[in-house]
Scaffold this active site. Structure first.
Site, PDB file in Angstrom:
ATOM      1  N   TYR A 180       1.053  -1.059   0.357  1.00  0.00           N
ATOM      2  CA  TYR A 180      -0.200   0.391  -0.077  1.00  0.00           C
ATOM      3  C   TYR A 180       0.882   1.500   0.343  1.00  0.00           C
ATOM      4  O   TYR A 180       1.132   2.058  -0.685  1.00  0.00           O
ATOM      5  CB  TYR A 180      -1.181   0.013   0.812  1.00  0.00           C
ATOM      6  CG  TYR A 180      -2.050   1.121   1.036  1.00  0.00           C
ATOM      7  CD1 TYR A 180      -3.025   1.070   0.179  1.00  0.00           C
ATOM      8  CD2 TYR A 180      -1.716   2.172   2.197  1.00  0.00           C
ATOM      9  CE1 TYR A 180      -3.975   2.266   0.361  1.00  0.00           C
ATOM     10  CE2 TYR A 180      -2.546   2.906   2.416  1.00  0.00           C
ATOM     11  CZ  TYR A 180      -3.233   2.940   1.455  1.00  0.00           C
ATOM     12  OH  TYR A 180      -4.361   3.617   1.423  1.00  0.00           O
ATOM     13  N   ARG A 221      -9.244  -0.707  10.479  1.00  0.00           N
ATOM     14  CA  ARG A 221      -8.909   0.494  11.482  1.00  0.00           C
ATOM     15  C   ARG A 221      -9.312   1.350  13.050  1.00  0.00           C
ATOM     16  O   ARG A 221     -10.772   0.749  12.651  1.00  0.00           O
ATOM     17  CB  ARG A 221      -9.405   1.484   9.977  1.00  0.00           C
ATOM     18  CG  ARG A 221      -8.216   1.409   8.692  1.00  0.00           C
ATOM     19  CD  ARG A 221      -8.930   2.416   8.202  1.00  0.00           C
ATOM     20  NE  ARG A 221      -9.670   1.975   7.040  1.00  0.00           N
ATOM     21  CZ  ARG A 221     -10.309   2.804   5.797  1.00  0.00           C
ATOM     22  NH1 ARG A 221     -10.112   3.906   5.253  1.00  0.00           N
ATOM     23  NH2 ARG A 221     -11.201   1.773   5.278  1.00  0.00           N
ATOM     24  N   GLN A 239      -3.868  -1.192  20.413  1.00  0.00           N
ATOM     25  CA  GLN A 239      -2.544  -1.059  19.796  1.00  0.00           C
ATOM     26  C   GLN A 239      -0.923  -0.713  20.332  1.00  0.00           C
ATOM     27  O   GLN A 239      -1.716   0.829  21.320  1.00  0.00           O
ATOM     28  CB  GLN A 239      -2.150  -1.607  17.976  1.00  0.00           C
ATOM     29  CG  GLN A 239      -3.266  -2.161  17.727  1.00  0.00           C
ATOM     30  CD  GLN A 239      -2.867  -1.846  15.658  1.00  0.00           C
ATOM     31  OE1 GLN A 239      -1.788  -1.502  15.486  1.00  0.00           O
ATOM     32  NE2 GLN A 239      -3.270  -3.367  15.294  1.00  0.00           N
TER      33      GLN A 239
END
Length: 348
Positions: A180, A221, A239
Site C-alpha cells: 500500500y 482501522r 495496539q
C-alpha cells in the site's frame, strides 16, 4: 494495460521529453453534447468514494460513472442513485483497461484498510500501479483531468512532525504494509511522469485518517474497530503502546477538499486531513464515553511498521484550496456510532 504500454507510444522517449508539456486549461464545460460534466469515480462504491458520488450527483450538473470491483466497496452505498439517468455503475477492475468518455477522473480505487490490503498484497500493488497506469492512459486518450487519492502512508513512520508535502518519507520498502505505502508512492510518480511527458492535467491528494458513516464495520482501522467492539460489548483492542497519535478527518470535510482540489490550478500533492491530534488511548476513551461508560480496553501487540505519529500540515490546503476541516471529532463520532448501530441492529 492501456494507452500507457502499447505500441502507439514513441520508441524514442527523448522526443517526448524534449517538448514542453501543454499548459493546463481552466475548468471547462463538458466536451460532450449534454454539457453536464462527465465524471468517472473509480472505487466509487467504497466508503469515501460513495460520499464523493453523493456530492457530485447532488450538484445536479454532473453525469457520474462509477467503476468498482466490489472487493471492499458495496452497491448498497450507492443504492439511492441506481436507476438515476445521470448515474451509471460498472463492475470493473482498474487493473484492466476501461474505455469511457469523460471530462474528469477521480481515481480512488484501492483497498485502504490493512485487513484488506494485507489479505492480497500483490493485488493491492497491481491496483496501485497497473490501475493508475490504466487511468492515466484513459486520461491521455480523452483529455480528462485526473485526481489521485494518495495517502499519508507515503510518509511512512515519519521523522518529521507534522508532515509537510515536501517531506519524502521514511517507508520500509519490504514490509507487510509496503504494497500500500510503496504502491501509492509509485502511483504518485506515474502521475507526475504523465504530467511532465504528456501534459496530463493531474491532481494529487494525500489523505490522512478519515472516518464516518459507511466505513466497513470490520475493516481493521482504529475508529471502526473501537466503535464496533464497544457496541458489541467486546473489549476494545488498543495496539501497543497506545500513545501513538492519529488525526481524524470527518468524511464530509474530506470530500469538500477533494472537489476543491479537482477544481483548482495546482497539481498537488496537497495534504487533506484534520490537524487535531489524538493518541489512540484518547480515542478509546472518547468512544467509551459515547457508547458505553462501562466498556473496557486491553493493550495488544502492534502491527509492524505502524507509524508512531501522524499529523498533517495543511498550510497548502488552507492557502491554495481555502480549505480546512469543520467537523470536530466530538461531533463526527456520534454520527458514525448511529450508522454502526443501524447496520449492526444494536439499539440503545
Amino acid at each position: 494495460m492501456g494507452d500507457n504500454a502499447n505500441s502507439n507510444e514513441s520508441s524514442s522517449p527523448s522526443l517526448h521529453l524534449a517538448r514542453s508539456p501543454p499548459q493546463p486549461s481552466p475548468i471547462r464545460l463538458s466536451k460532450f453534447a449534454s454539457q453536464k460534466m462527465r465524471i468517472l469515480v473509480t472505487g466509487g462504491a467504497g466508503f469515501i468514494g460513495s460520499h464523493l458520488v453523493d456530492r457530485l450527483m447532488e450538484a445536479g450538473t454532473n453525469e457520474v460513472i462509477v467503476a468498482d470491483n466490489f472487493f471492499s466497496g458495496t452497491k448498497d452505498n450507492l443504492r439511492r442513485w441506481i436507476g438515476h439517468p445521470d448515474f451509471e455503475l460498472l463492475r470493473h477492475d482498474v487493473t484492466e483497461p476501461l474505455l469511457v468518455e469523460v471530462d474528469q477522473i477521480y481515481h480512488l480505487a484501492c483497498p485502504a484498510s490493512p485487513i484488506f490490503y494485507k489479505y492480497n498484497p500483490v493485488k493491492t500493488i497491481k491496483t496501485n500501479v497497473m490501475g493508475t497506469l490504466n487511468m492515466l492512459g484513459l486520461a491521455k486518450r480523452v483529455g480528462a483531468r485526473i485526481l489521485l487519492t494518495s495517502t499519508s502512508e507515503v510518509y511512512g513512520d515519519p521523522l518529521e512532525h507534522p508532515q509537510k508535502e515536501e517531506y519524502w518519507g521514511n517507508v520500509n520498502p519490504i514490509g507487510v504494509r509496503s504494497c500500500y505505502d510503496e504502491g501509492k508512492r509509485v502511483a504518485e510518480t506515474l502521475m507526475f511522469d504523465y504530467h511532465r511527458q504528456h501534459g496530463i492535467e493531474i491532481r494529487i491528494a494525500r489523505i490522512f485518517n478519515t472516518y464516518g458513516p459507511r466505513m466497513n464495520i470490520d475493516d481493521g482501522r482504529v475508529v471502526s474497530n473501537f466503535i464496533a467492539q464497544a457496541l458489541r460489548g467486546e473489549t476494545m483492542t488498543v495496539q501497543a503502546p497506545g500513545s501513538q497519535t492519529r488525526s481524524f478527518c470527518y468524511v464530509s470535510d474530506l470530500v469538500d477538499g477533494l472537489i476543491k482540489l479537482m477544481a483548482c490550478d495546482d497539481t498537488g500533492p496537497i495534504n487533506l486531513g484534520n490537524p487535531g491530534e489524538f493518541t489512540i488511548l484518547e480515542l478509546a476513551e472518547a468512544v467509551r464515553e459515547l457508547v458505553d461508560s462501562s466498556a473496557k480496553w486491553k493493550v495488544v501487540d502492534n502491527t509492524p511498521d505502524d507509524p508512531r505519529k501522524r499529523k498533517p500540515d495543511i498550510t497548502k490546503a488552507k492557502s491554495i484550496l481555502k480549505w480546512e476541516p469543520k467537523v470536530a471529532l466530538r461531533d463526527g463520532l456520534p454520527l458514525m456510532v448511529e450508522d454502526f448501530r443501524s447496520r449492526l441492529g444494536i439499539h440503545k
